[in-house]
Design an enzyme around this catalytic site. Structure first.
Site, PDB file in Angstrom:
ATOM      1  N   ARG A  21     -12.420  -6.881 -11.037  1.00 24.70           N
ATOM      2  CA  ARG A  21     -12.531  -7.366 -10.366  1.00 24.70           C
ATOM      3  C   ARG A  21     -14.195  -6.065  -9.514  1.00 24.70           C
ATOM      4  NH1 ARG A  21      -7.297  -7.979  -7.030  1.00 24.70           N
ATOM      5  NH2 ARG A  21      -7.549  -5.273  -8.285  1.00 24.70           N
ATOM      6  N   ARG A  50     -15.775  -3.126  -2.064  1.00 27.95           N
ATOM      7  CA  ARG A  50     -15.303  -3.892  -1.751  1.00 27.95           C
ATOM      8  C   ARG A  50     -15.271  -4.467  -3.179  1.00 27.95           C
ATOM      9  NH1 ARG A  50     -13.857  -6.851   3.306  1.00 27.95           N
ATOM     10  NH2 ARG A  50     -16.162  -7.365   2.682  1.00 27.95           N
ATOM     11  N   ASP A  74      -2.776  -2.051  -8.661  1.00 33.45           N
ATOM     12  CA  ASP A  74      -4.178  -2.351  -8.389  1.00 33.45           C
ATOM     13  C   ASP A  74      -4.627  -1.167  -8.798  1.00 33.45           C
ATOM     14  OD1 ASP A  74      -4.241  -4.157  -8.480  1.00 33.45           O
ATOM     15  OD2 ASP A  74      -4.699  -4.374  -5.449  1.00 33.45           O
ATOM     16  N   ASN A  99       1.043  -4.723  -5.834  1.00 30.27           N
ATOM     17  CA  ASN A  99       1.806  -5.892  -5.205  1.00 30.27           C
ATOM     18  C   ASN A  99       2.528  -6.429  -5.444  1.00 30.27           C
ATOM     19  OD1 ASN A  99      -1.013  -6.223  -3.833  1.00 30.27           O
ATOM     20  ND2 ASN A  99      -2.107  -5.183  -5.575  1.00 30.27           N
ATOM     21  N   LYS A 125      -7.968   1.461   5.454  1.00 37.11           N
ATOM     22  CA  LYS A 125      -7.797   0.739   5.233  1.00 37.11           C
ATOM     23  C   LYS A 125      -6.792   0.278   5.898  1.00 37.11           C
ATOM     24  CE  LYS A 125      -7.321   1.504   1.214  1.00 37.11           C
ATOM     25  NZ  LYS A 125      -6.619   1.050  -0.696  1.00 37.11           N
ATOM     26  N   LYS A 179       0.940  -1.082  -0.049  1.00 37.58           N
ATOM     27  CA  LYS A 179       0.324   0.019  -0.348  1.00 37.58           C
ATOM     28  C   LYS A 179       0.793   1.324   0.368  1.00 37.58           C
ATOM     29  CE  LYS A 179      -4.446  -2.231   1.843  1.00 37.58           C
ATOM     30  NZ  LYS A 179      -3.572  -3.232   1.394  1.00 37.58           N
ATOM     31  N   GLU A 220      -2.649   0.469  -5.441  1.00 37.33           N
ATOM     32  CA  GLU A 220      -1.937  -0.949  -4.769  1.00 37.33           C
ATOM     33  C   GLU A 220      -0.788  -1.208  -5.433  1.00 37.33           C
ATOM     34  OE1 GLU A 220      -2.930  -3.041  -2.745  1.00 37.33           O
ATOM     35  OE2 GLU A 220      -4.524  -2.840  -1.240  1.00 37.33           O
ATOM     36  N   ARG A 278      -6.972  -5.424 -11.899  1.00 33.23           N
ATOM     37  CA  ARG A 278      -5.156  -6.012 -11.579  1.00 33.23           C
ATOM     38  C   ARG A 278      -4.625  -5.322 -13.011  1.00 33.23           C
ATOM     39  NH1 ARG A 278      -2.552  -9.523  -7.869  1.00 33.23           N
ATOM     40  NH2 ARG A 278      -3.761  -7.772  -6.782  1.00 33.23           N
TER      41      ARG A 278
END
Length: 315
Positions: A225, A233, A273, A283, A160, A125, A281, A210
């Site tokens: 997503r 979410r 993301d 990842n 978050k 993050k 994000e 993603r």
């Protein structure tokens, strides 16, 4: 070629969607030998090399008993052609210690992907803060007062934990500020833990995308997503629906800007993301979505990854 995968317990794999499994399958298809261990199997004795209790795997092609193993005594990680660190988050103390053991293995000659130091240097993050031009307004703080000020400025926010995964612990607070104080207390443990706060991006209704970057190059499709029902979410673990789609111009801009930078730091595989036009994000621990993108588009993501791995080893 011998490839060692450092993974969660094999019996926890959901092979119909698991990205590490798809990597293993492609590697075996090419004739490479595949091995596995868990982080808890790695050790280092004074005067010796970093070693692990490893299993050689044979994938059976069956949905249930999907692998056979041949157990092997301790082997030095440096004996393998490649070591792939694919342990899922959270990035806790044990993950941290594992990166140090893997870094020592590197000093002994192992080639580890993603690079252990890069795993530590890119909290998933916090890593977006380096690339502020691509993000929505973001605050990282322990201070409840700063969170309240940020909410007063932006009205609609997402909060978050920094160590969350799969959508865990994500809250939305709208203009009315309902439950803001209670949410902050819950997330930051009365000021003991740091949290992230971001301006809400309404394009989440179109999906949390993603974007995979392999060897510095973007996969041409993302997996959006999409939140279902009243859920905010989009994470698949939180019930989101995964829909593969071509990269947008903005997606590609972000991926092409960050990809070479992150690859140069030893990050062979990255999952960016994005919501709308905003990076949310970076990842690096065990990015996923290979199988969903491949099945929906026909683009062979595992093949692109093993191509990149082979090229990195050849180089």
């Amino acid at each position: 070629m011998n490839i060692l995968f450092v993974v969660d317990p094999l019996d926890s794999f959901k092979i119909y969607k698991d990205t590490t499994f798809s990597m293993m399958r492609e590697a075996q298809r090419r004739g490479h030998r595949i091995w596995s261990c868990e982080p808890r199997h790695i050790g280092w004795r004074t005067g010796g090399k970093v070693q692990a209790l490893v299993n050689e795997l044979t994938l059976t092609g069956q949905p249930d008993a999907w692998y056979r193993i041949d157990s092997t005594p301790l082997r030095a990680l440096a004996e393998f052609d490649a070591v792939l660190m694919r342990k899922d988050p959270p990035f806790d103390s044990e993950f941290f210690y594992a990166t140090h053991l893997l870094e020592q293995a590197e000093r002994e000659g192992a080639k580890v992907f993603n690079k252990p130091a890069a795993l530590r240097d890119h909290p998933e993050k916090l890593a977006i803060m380096e690339f502020a031009q691509y993000t929505s307004p973001t605050l990282v703080t322990r201070s409840a007062a700063e969170v309240r000020a940020f909410h007063a400025e932006h009205q609609d926010i997402i909060l978050k934990p920094l160590d969350g995964m799969g959508g865990m612990g994500i809250f939305r607070v709208k203009a009315d500020g309902l439950n803001l104080g209670s949410i902050v207390e819950t997330l930051n443990k009365d000021g003991a833990e740091t949290i992230m706060v971001q301006r809400f991006v309404p394009e989440i209704v179109q999906g949390d995308k993603r974007i995979l970057v392999i060897g510095g190059q973007p996969v041409p499709f993302s997996l959006a997503r999409i939140p279902q029902g009243s859920e905010v979410r989009g994470n698949l673990a939180a019930g989101g629906k995964g829909v593969a789609q071509p990269l947008s111009a903005r997606d590609r801009e972000i991926a092409e800007a960050l990809g070479p930078v992150l690859a140069a730091r030893g990050l062979l595989l990255v999952g960016l993301d994005a919501i709308g036009d905003c990076l949310t994000e970076v990842n690096v621990t065990s990015p996923t979505c290979f199988q969903e993108i491949t099945e929906q588009t026909g683009f062979d993501v595992p093949a692109m990854f093993i191509d990149a791995l082979e090229a990195a080893l050849a180089g």
